[in-house]
Design an enzyme around this catalytic site. Structure first.
Site, PDB file in Angstrom:
ATOM      1  N   ASP A  62      50.419 -24.516  11.230  1.00 44.25           N
ATOM      2  CA  ASP A  62      49.455 -23.459  11.532  1.00 44.25           C
ATOM      3  C   ASP A  62      48.632 -23.254  10.266  1.00 44.25           C
ATOM      4  OD1 ASP A  62      48.046 -21.141  12.009  1.00 44.25           O
ATOM      5  OD2 ASP A  62      49.805 -19.876  12.376  1.00 44.25           O
ATOM      6  N   LYS A  78      39.328 -21.477   5.642  1.00 43.58           N
ATOM      7  CA  LYS A  78      39.198 -21.846   7.058  1.00 43.58           C
ATOM      8  C   LYS A  78      37.839 -21.434   7.633  1.00 43.58           C
ATOM      9  CE  LYS A  78      41.810 -21.345  11.397  1.00 43.58           C
ATOM     10  NZ  LYS A  78      43.075 -20.794  11.934  1.00 43.58           N
ATOM     11  N   GLU A 126      45.411 -22.712  19.165  1.00 44.50           N
ATOM     12  CA  GLU A 126      46.413 -21.737  18.728  1.00 44.50           C
ATOM     13  C   GLU A 126      47.058 -20.976  19.896  1.00 44.50           C
ATOM     14  OE1 GLU A 126      44.194 -19.593  15.785  1.00 44.50           O
ATOM     15  OE2 GLU A 126      44.239 -21.273  14.388  1.00 44.50           O
ATOM     16  N   ASP A 177      46.050 -12.099  19.480  1.00 48.21           N
ATOM     17  CA  ASP A 177      46.309 -12.584  18.122  1.00 48.21           C
ATOM     18  C   ASP A 177      45.540 -11.735  17.112  1.00 48.21           C
ATOM     19  OD1 ASP A 177      46.477 -13.929  15.721  1.00 48.21           O
ATOM     20  OD2 ASP A 177      46.017 -15.907  16.545  1.00 48.21           O
TER      21      ASP A 177
END
Lengths: 626, 175
Positions: free
Chosen positions: A26, A88, A188, A210
């Protein structure tokens, strides 16, 4: 067009060989994790300090050394220019996009690099986002190899469901740079569902909620007979646990009599946020938390915190609502709700989610680790260590595709969240008599005005046979393949003339733009509506004035002087109204002009097409008689 | 890979009709998609991949057509040779137009803030109920092959669906 490309690359053929060490990774904005099989169970691995989370921070030091994780993060305040965090968000972006985002203000970008592939200038040299990500991945793999004593032979790496092609490609490149064989990039939310074993269920609708440190994603997956479908995604790239800390810090500043956040000295702010964060985390376990600041002590109760957090919680719920609406689904149709991200540990978030969906969310698996665990399980399958299921992900396109029409309006052809691959056709017609060419402008976005959507391509169709306005039928076909690549073709029905354009991936949108565009469309829906009304009113007025102008030229002698004067006056009044921004006035004067020309229309009608068309408006008649 | 059936209903092995088993539609769709999806042909020749894209697009289109109550209604009429693109004056009763006008006006007059939400919710419910009722009537007319009546109702369904979308848009603009 690459943004459409949220499809997960097809599973590679799985060879049954000896057991291979596979891992799930992840790669997160704030923290990263790695999971692998430990005695028959996939678990995340901790470092020597028992920490499972690896902060996604990399420190490039003047002595040329590179440190990754907690040690790097600890240097962020002291050496901000050389500690790269949140890399990211930089994947798949251009230099302009990074500079405009404001997320990377503390860094210097290399002036030599291509605008399409920016790089950070650090004390240890120039590093691009792929290289920085690779350093994080290497650290994770080294951890796995140290713990298992085996080389990692392949990994599944997770990406957000809405990551575009450039972002996915760069994630893959980072893995390759780190010497990792990528078995697959996995969404994800899908990984979270796999971790809970939901992929083995017969069917169900799954919400993955999330809430990370700085981003919030909500996804709706549908599962049926082993086929995963991303029905809709949404969220907020600027909402996370950090915002709850800020709310608490603001409260603390108030309590200290500092009169709000603005008056806190910049150097005090990080410490205040830390105090706020500790209090927030304490409230996950207790009914109240103690904070101290400058020797004074304050108590924050769970109820007070709930009040501070209410606007933030509301934003998450609105995003859930939007996702359900996009998928045309009611909360009652949701079978499972999964919590991902450390901020979902807050009891008030769990409660809000449970209340909204009318069911308790699944929370047996650590929300920080669940995505990595799911990736690890899938890695086991793809590496051939576990039997492969019939795993297929059907995807949707995340942004509407449309074409520019008269008046800079967008005619949507493929709406967002339509299953791909998809092919849709729409007929357009010419606006003026004798028009032989047509320019087609393809855009992507939710807004109603062209200027506010992202331009993808322009192409033109030539050789339309000259006909009366409205007679030529131009059929435009949009084809989006499973990789999200768009091709557009156009054809005039009577002559079969064709034009075609292939949209190149360099037009891909980045995540922030998607979010921003969705947000804008949301915030400006009302402004859009009135702007659209104005454009439509103007268009309608122009059509009528042109039709009447043409009719006057041909049949002007049918008119009495008084009638002619009334029409001229109405024309004049309408022209004046056109210069203003008032849709209602334009409509009113259009109507007056229509009214003034009614008698004229009737006479022309009687003369040219007979009584059959009685009752039609003058412009419609005009088109038919020419 | 897949043989193309005469119509979308037989493609998914469903009886032709307005009332539809959505679970069965979903199941059949996914089963067929599992066969033709381009991901299954990731390593195949270009020609086969292209074919997969076409078939997969066709399935998506067929599925979306049958899944949407309005599009399904239009498709059924088209199967009967009814032209649904042209709206005849006689298809639209003055009462229907008047009612739509009234509803639209009441929508436009609502305040553009949260105070309108309750009223919007009511409008939404009322429109949903009306849609459901008209859908039942449509199904009946279609079953007894009263195509003129069915076509009239189809246009009303179009109005109602559009109105529903506008109510939702108004809600979105507020929340």
């Amino acid at each position: 067009m690459s943004l459409l490309q949220i499809s997960e690359p097809g599973g590679r053929p799985v060879r049954r060989t000896d057991r291979k060490r596979a891992a799930g990774i992840d790669l997160g904005t704030t923290n990263s994790l790695i999971a692998t099989d430990v005695n028959g169970e996939v678990r995340t691995l901790a470092d020597a300090d028992s920490a499972h989370l690896l902060p996604s921070a990399v420190h490039y030091r003047a002595d040329g050394a590179t440190t990754v994780g907690a040690a790097a993060k600890a240097q962020a305040a002291a050496d901000p220019a050389n500690v790269i965090v949140s890399v990211k968000r930089a994947l798949g972006k251009s230099l302009d996009e990074l500079e405009d985002s404001g997320d990377y203000r503390q860094y210097r970008f290399d002036s030599e690099c291509e605008p399409g592939s920016p790089a950070f200038v650090t004390a240890a040299g120039v590093r691009n986002p792929v290289e920085v990500s690779a350093d994080i991945l290497k650290t994770l793999v080294q951890r796995a190899e140290a713990r298992t004593g085996e080389a990692v032979e392949g990994a599944v790496i997770t990406v957000p469901a809405y990551f575009n092609d450039a972002q996915r490609q760069q994630t893959r490149h980072a893995a390759e740079l780190a010497g990792i064989r990528v078995l697959r990039l996995l969404n994800e939310p899908t990984a979270a569902a796999v971790a809970y074993g939901l992929d083995t269920q017969e069917q169900g609708n799954i919400i993955v909620f999330d809430l990370g440190g700085g981003t919030f994603d909500v996804s709706l997956l549908s599962l049926r007979k082993g086929v995963f479908e991303v029905l809709a995604t949404g969220g907020d790239t600027a909402l996370g646990g950090d915002d709850f800390d800020k709310a608490v810090a603001g409260w603390l500043a108030d309590q200290c009599g500092l009169g709000g956040m603005d008056s806190i000295a910049a150097r005090d702010y990080p410490a205040m946020l830390q105090a706020a964060n500790r209090a927030r985390e304490a409230l996950s376990e207790a009914e109240q938390a103690e904070l101290s600041w400058n020797g004074s002590s304050f108590t924050l109760s769970a109820a007070e915190f709930a009040e501070l957090a209410a606007p933030l919680v509301r934003r998450t719920m609105l995003a859930c609502r939007r996702v359900l609406r996009d998928a045309r689904m009611e909360t009652g149709a949701i079978d499972n709700v999964l919590l991902v991200g450390g901020a979902t540990r807050m009891p008030l978030i769990r409660r809000a989610v449970a209340d909204y969906f009318g069911r308790e969310p699944l929370q047996d698996i650590d929300p920080d680790r669940v995505v990595a665990i799911g990736a690890g399980i899938q890695a086991e399958v793809l590496a051939g260590n576990k039997p492969a299921g019939d795993f297929l992900l059907l995807d949707v396109n995340p942004l509407s595709l449309g074409i520019e029409t008269m008046g800079e309006l967008v005619e949507k052809i493929i709406h967002r969240n339509t299953s791909i691959p998809v092919s849709k056709s729409q007929e357009f017609t010419t606006f003026k008599d004798g028009q032989t060419a047509m320019a087609l402008h393809v855009v992507q976005g939710e807004r109603e005005l062209v200027g506010e959507c992202r331009s993808l391509a322009r192409f033109s169709l030539r050789g339309i046979p000259p006909m009366v306005a409205g007679a030529a039928k131009v059929k435009v076909t949009f084809q989006v393949d499973a990789d999200g690549l768009l091709s557009v073709s156009a054809e005039e029905a009577s002559t079969g003339r064709k034009a075609e354009v292939q949209v190149k991936p360099s037009y891909g949108l980045d995540l922030d733009q998607v979010e921003q565009m969705l947000k804008d469309s949301h915030e400006h829906a009302r402004a859009d509506m009135s702007a659209r009304a104005l454009r439509e009113a103007r268009l309608e007025a122009t059509r009528l004035m042109e039709a009447i102008g043409a009719a006057l030229e041909v049949d002007g002698e049918l008119l009495e002087t008084a009638e002619r004067a009334a029409i001229d006056q109405a024309l004049h009044a309408l022209r004046q109204a056109m210069a203003e921004e008032n849709a209602a006035r334009i409509e009113e004067r259009t109507e007056q002009l229509n009214h003034a020309s009614e008698g004229f229309a009737e006479r022309r009608m009687n003369m040219t097409v007979g009584a059959a068309l009685r009752g039609e408006s003058i412009d419609a008649i005009d088109e038919r008689t020419e | 890979m897949l043989s193309i059936a005469d119509n979308y209903f037989s493609q998914f092995e469903l009886p032709v009709g307005y009332d539809i088993d959505l679970d069965r539609l979903n199941g059949q769709f996914r089963e067929l998609q599992t066969i033709v999806h381009p991901d299954r042909y990731a390593a195949a020749e270009d020609e086969q991949r292209l074919q997969a894209i076409k078939l997969s697009s066709y399935l998506n289109e067929a599925y979306e057509t049958l899944k949407s109550p309005l599009r399904r209604a239009g498709y059924l009429l088209q199967m009967q040779g009814v032209d649904i693109e042209q709206v005849e004056q006689s298809d639209l009763d003055p009462e229907l137009l008047f009612e739509q006008l009234r509803l639209r006006e009441s929508l436009a007059e609502l305040p553009k803030d949260e105070s309108a939400l309750e009223r919007l919710e009511e409008l939404h419910h009322a429109t949903s109920a009306k849609l459901a009722q008209r859908q039942r009537e449509f199904a009946d007319f279609l079953a007894e092959a009263s195509l003129g009546q069915a076509r009239k109702l189809f246009h009303e369904l179009q109005f109602l669906t559009k109105l529903q979308a506008e109510i939702e848009k108004a809600e979105d603009a507020i929340v």
